[in-house]
Design a protein around this motif. Structure first.
Motif: not given
Length: 331
Positions: A98-102, A1-7, A168-174
């Motif tokens: 937007k800005e590289g994130y979904y 799993m990919i954990y995200k920082g606050i930014e 999960g969601l982030g720089e990738n859609l899935h």
């Protein structure tokens, strides 16, 4: 799993909020006689006008900006010229980059007057989403989310789609993990701060069984009965779920008053902007001898090595002052 920082979470929130605004625009336009292709066109224009990219168009060669699924279509419906009819239900699923994130979430709308049976399906499906979000708590497991959704749906006898899941969601859609709408308590991967999920129950009026339509994209119910789909983007912050998306723009367009999201919108996420401000500006503030700065929702007083955050104005239900250590990450 990919954990995200606050930014990263803030960027996902910005994308999710643009999806929310797009769905609010759809709420203004959905009515009998309107085609889903028209909705797709204005959604794409709106997203581009807001300096973002449609997240679905071109994804695995999907041809459109929106996934629009009507009546017995479950998800991934391709917009077309067929007009909507009074009594239809239409799931609109939208994604942006937007800005590289979904951002990626969905809402199922009533078209004109729908039957009581359909209204109940929509209400129960949406509430099952919140039942799942409720248990997205630090050290719970993925299976707890699915179990909460499944337990609520089982009370009403609807079919839970098994083949399609949240993610999960982030720089990738899935991204990992997959988030089924069914499961066993205490099973699956452990939930930790920084996790961002798209939770999305897909619930059928009748059988849980589905099939892929001839277009290669659209999933439909096997018995031809209606389906509903609701989706939110949620971050795990300070041990609790914070909704990054919102249905408020939809409700504003429809003249609906709702506090259903209130329990998932604490001060914690308002502090995201404060943390970002401190992490970026703390050194500059100190060098310049600045001891006070004003943000849209907070006054920040620099008291090294901590910061005193004074809500401006102070919320009635919260302490007036919060002391936080400046940091690049909340976790």
């Amino acid at each position: 799993m990919i954990y995200k920082g606050i930014e990263e979470i803030k960027k996902i929130r910005d994308s999710a909020q643009l999806v929310s605004k797009t769905l609010g625009l759809m709420a203004q336009e959905i009515k009998p006689g309107v085609s889903s292709l028209y909705l797709d066109k204005i959604a794409e224009e709106f997203i581009k006008d807001n300096n973002a990219i449609p997240g679905f168009k071109g994804y695995n060669d999907f041809p459109n900006t929106l996934c629009v699924s009507v009546n017995n279509q479950v998800v991934h419906g391709i917009p077309c010229n067929k007009p909507l009819n009074d009594g239809d239900v239409i799931s609109v699923d939208c994604g942006v980059i937007k800005e590289g994130y979904y951002g990626d979430h969905a809402y199922t709308f009533s078209v004109g007057d729908v039957s009581r049976e359909i209204k109940d399906l929509l209400d129960v499906t949406k509430e099952s989403l919140y039942q799942g979000i409720d248990v997205m708590i630090e050290n719970n497991r993925i299976g707890d989310i699915g179990n909460a959704i499944q337990s609520y749906i089982n009370l009403h006898g609807y079919g839970i789609v098994r083949e399609l899941v949240g993610h999960g969601l982030g720089e990738n859609l899935h991204e990992e993990p997959e988030v089924p709408n069914y499961g066993k308590k205490g099973t699956g991967k452990i939930l930790k701060n920084g996790l961002v999920l798209a939770i999305e129950p897909m619930i059928n009026l009748g059988t849980e069984k589905i099939k892929l339509d001839d277009d290669g994209w659209t999933f439909v119910t096997l018995d031809g009965l209606a389906s509903a789909h609701f989706e939110h983007n949620i971050a795990l912050i300070d041990g609790k779920p914070e909704i990054l998306s919102t249905f408020d723009y939809i409700y504003n367009a429809l003249g609906v008053k709702s506090e259903e999201e209130k329990r998932f919108k604490s001060l914690n996420f308002s502090l995201v902007d404060v943390f970002l401000f401190l992490s970026v500006n703390w050194v500059n503030m100190s060098r310049a001898g600045v001891r006070r700065a004003t943000l849209p929702n907070f006054t920040v007083t620099a008291i090294s090595p901590t910061a005193s955050l004074i809500a401006n104005p102070a919320p009635a239900t919260l302490p007036t002052e919060w002391r936080l250590a400046p940091s690049n990450t909340l976790f």
